[in-house]
Design a protein around this motif. Sequence first.
Motif, PDB file in Angstrom:
ATOM      1  N   ARG A   2       0.829  -1.197   0.000  1.00  9.48           N
ATOM      2  CA  ARG A   2       0.000   0.000   0.000  1.00  9.48           C
ATOM      3  C   ARG A   2       0.870   1.255   0.000  1.00  9.48           C
ATOM      4  N   ARG A   3       0.212   2.385  -0.215  1.00  8.69           N
ATOM      5  CA  ARG A   3       0.926   3.654  -0.288  1.00  8.69           C
ATOM      6  C   ARG A   3       1.659   3.928   1.018  1.00  8.69           C
ATOM      7  N   THR A   7       8.893  -0.434  -0.092  1.00  4.27           N
ATOM      8  CA  THR A   7       8.931  -1.077  -1.401  1.00  4.27           C
ATOM      9  C   THR A   7       9.882  -2.266  -1.342  1.00  4.27           C
TER      10      THR A   7
END
Length: 297
Positions: A2-3, A7
């Motif tokens: 999710r934002r 990553t």
Amino acid sequence: MRRGELTDKAWARIESLLPVVDGRGRPWRDHRQVIDGILWRLRAGTPWRDIPERYGPWQTCYERFKRWEQDGTWARLLEEIQVKDDSLGQVELTVSIDSTIARAHQHAAGARKRGTTAGRSIRNNHKTGQALGRSRGGLTTKLHLLVEARGLPLVLHLTGGNIVDCTQFEAVLAKLRLRRPNGGRPRTRPDKLIGDKGYSTRKIRLDLRRHGIKAVIPERRDQIANRKRRGSRGGRPHASDALTYKQRNLVERCIGKLKQWRAIATRFDKLASRYLAGVTIASLMLWLRHGELSDTP
């Protein structure tokens, strides 16, 4: 993913640096899941109890955040990423210095003044030991920053919000210790130091000159007027590098990026060490994010 979560590239850079389970006791919940929960709380600025269930129990996120603050894991992660970039020749020590104030929430007040590790470590910066200062707007904390030529934070230093910037110059510069990966003396002296007129003092200029650091600090109007009034006894004007001074916007932009994290723009933590740990995590994410952008073709 999710934002705002880690990553895959960012996780790959820090995974090997995290503490390893020694096999004794209950197994730890997945590090990446817990770190994502901590990041969510820092971005949203909510109480720990409001962390979504997808990140696991909120108690686990808080205890992991607290444990790694106490044993220095968060600071070590940031240091290792800085050392890695420096070994690749990406860190240029044309540094900028500045500070910013964060309003302290009412929940940030009331910590014990004595008898805590955090109080002893930060007591030299402020009488209360928790980097809180009272001003017209109430209790505030001041974050002093030293950023490198790409606008990434190198040094983080906390004081009360009523502390004058120039009085903390030596303490901030003394924290600049960029360790070399293969041993040897760490890098402690920048090539140039960029500061605003708040750092235009005779003592600061003499200290920089003695250490061979070029000062890019404009004079205040009262200093210019006083020098002209004294005539030949006032001495020569200080050299000013207007082109290099334009890079001072990097520290302002860094402050803006850090304050996008709501738990940093407003201080909710009682202990200064906990608030500083949150700033360290946000700084770590800036370094990781910049590494991803530089790797993008």
